[in-house]
Motif scaffolding. Structure first.
Motif, PDB file in Angstrom:
ATOM      1  N   UNK A  75     -24.830   2.991  41.920  1.00  0.00           N
ATOM      2  CA  UNK A  75     -23.784   2.011  41.607  1.00  0.00           C
ATOM      3  C   UNK A  75     -24.338   0.851  40.787  1.00  0.00           C
ATOM      4  N   UNK A  76     -25.527   0.383  41.148  1.00  0.00           N
ATOM      5  CA  UNK A  76     -26.127  -0.731  40.416  1.00  0.00           C
ATOM      6  C   UNK A  76     -26.414  -0.315  38.974  1.00  0.00           C
ATOM      7  N   UNK A  77     -26.986   0.866  38.791  1.00  0.00           N
ATOM      8  CA  UNK A  77     -27.273   1.348  37.436  1.00  0.00           C
ATOM      9  C   UNK A  77     -25.977   1.486  36.636  1.00  0.00           C
ATOM     10  N   UNK A  78     -24.953   2.047  37.269  1.00  0.00           N
ATOM     11  CA  UNK A  78     -23.657   2.230  36.591  1.00  0.00           C
ATOM     12  C   UNK A  78     -23.050   0.887  36.208  1.00  0.00           C
ATOM     13  N   UNK A  87     -21.657  -3.458  32.437  1.00  0.00           N
ATOM     14  CA  UNK A  87     -21.792  -4.871  32.070  1.00  0.00           C
ATOM     15  C   UNK A  87     -22.340  -5.001  30.658  1.00  0.00           C
ATOM     16  N   UNK A  88     -23.371  -4.239  30.349  1.00  0.00           N
ATOM     17  CA  UNK A  88     -23.952  -4.311  29.003  1.00  0.00           C
ATOM     18  C   UNK A  88     -22.917  -3.936  27.949  1.00  0.00           C
ATOM     19  N   UNK A  95     -27.875  -8.595  34.649  1.00  0.00           N
ATOM     20  CA  UNK A  95     -28.487  -9.200  35.838  1.00  0.00           C
ATOM     21  C   UNK A  95     -27.432  -9.875  36.707  1.00  0.00           C
ATOM     22  N   UNK A  96     -26.490 -10.560  36.075  1.00  0.00           N
ATOM     23  CA  UNK A  96     -25.395 -11.178  36.826  1.00  0.00           C
ATOM     24  C   UNK A  96     -24.572 -10.095  37.525  1.00  0.00           C
ATOM     25  N   UNK A  97     -24.248  -9.023  36.802  1.00  0.00           N
ATOM     26  CA  UNK A  97     -23.458  -7.937  37.390  1.00  0.00           C
ATOM     27  C   UNK A  97     -24.176  -7.334  38.596  1.00  0.00           C
ATOM     28  N   UNK A  98     -25.491  -7.179  38.481  1.00  0.00           N
ATOM     29  CA  UNK A  98     -26.269  -6.619  39.598  1.00  0.00           C
ATOM     30  C   UNK A  98     -26.254  -7.566  40.794  1.00  0.00           C
ATOM     31  N   UNK A  99     -26.427  -8.851  40.544  1.00  0.00           N
ATOM     32  CA  UNK A  99     -26.385  -9.832  41.638  1.00  0.00           C
ATOM     33  C   UNK A  99     -25.031  -9.802  42.337  1.00  0.00           C
ATOM     34  N   UNK A 100     -23.974  -9.720  41.541  1.00  0.00           N
ATOM     35  CA  UNK A 100     -22.622  -9.673  42.098  1.00  0.00           C
ATOM     36  C   UNK A 100     -22.450  -8.431  42.965  1.00  0.00           C
ATOM     37  N   UNK A 101     -22.872  -7.266  42.425  1.00  0.00           N
ATOM     38  CA  UNK A 101     -22.717  -6.031  43.193  1.00  0.00           C
ATOM     39  C   UNK A 101     -23.580  -6.059  44.447  1.00  0.00           C
TER      40      UNK A 101
END
Length: 117
Positions: free
Chosen positions: A62-65, A70-71, A78-84
């Protein structure tokens, strides 16, 4: 244009942007609520079948997706990963609560909603 008409135009544009932001915030809240309804169902299913609350492989996928999405959307990955990660922690907390309450129900003799005499 006069300074007062410039100021009025700026206020009008700000109001438009803020209205859009308010609508997006409302949509985010409703989307998160729906997401948590789904993840709670997953938590109940996991608890009923003795599966662990966390699934690290799924979380990595999920994080990779999400980073890729996001990109593509020109959002900082990085923001998207923090949010997830924040959302995942909350989901796991819910799953742990469901598993604990499911364990208590089974210890009290209830299985699949049917209590033992």
């Amino acid at each position: 244009m006069t300074a007062s008409s410039d100021a009025a135009e700026v206020r009008a544009r700000l109001a438009e942007y803020r209205a859009s932001i308010d609508n997006i915030d409302a949509a985010l809240v409703h989307m998160l609520a729906e997401r948590f309804r789904c993840t709670k169902a997953v938590g109940r299913l996991k608890a009923e079948h003795g599966l662990p609350p966390a699934d690290p492989a799924r979380e990595r996928e999920q994080i990779a997706r999400l980073r890729q999405l996001a990109a593509e959307a020109h959002l900082d990955p990085d923001f998207a990963e923090k949010f997830l990660n924040f959302v995942i922690k909350e989901v796991i907390r819910h799953h742990e609560q469901i598993a604990a309450s499911n364990g208590e129900a089974n210890q009290n003799g209830a299985v699949s909603g049917v209590a033992k005499p």
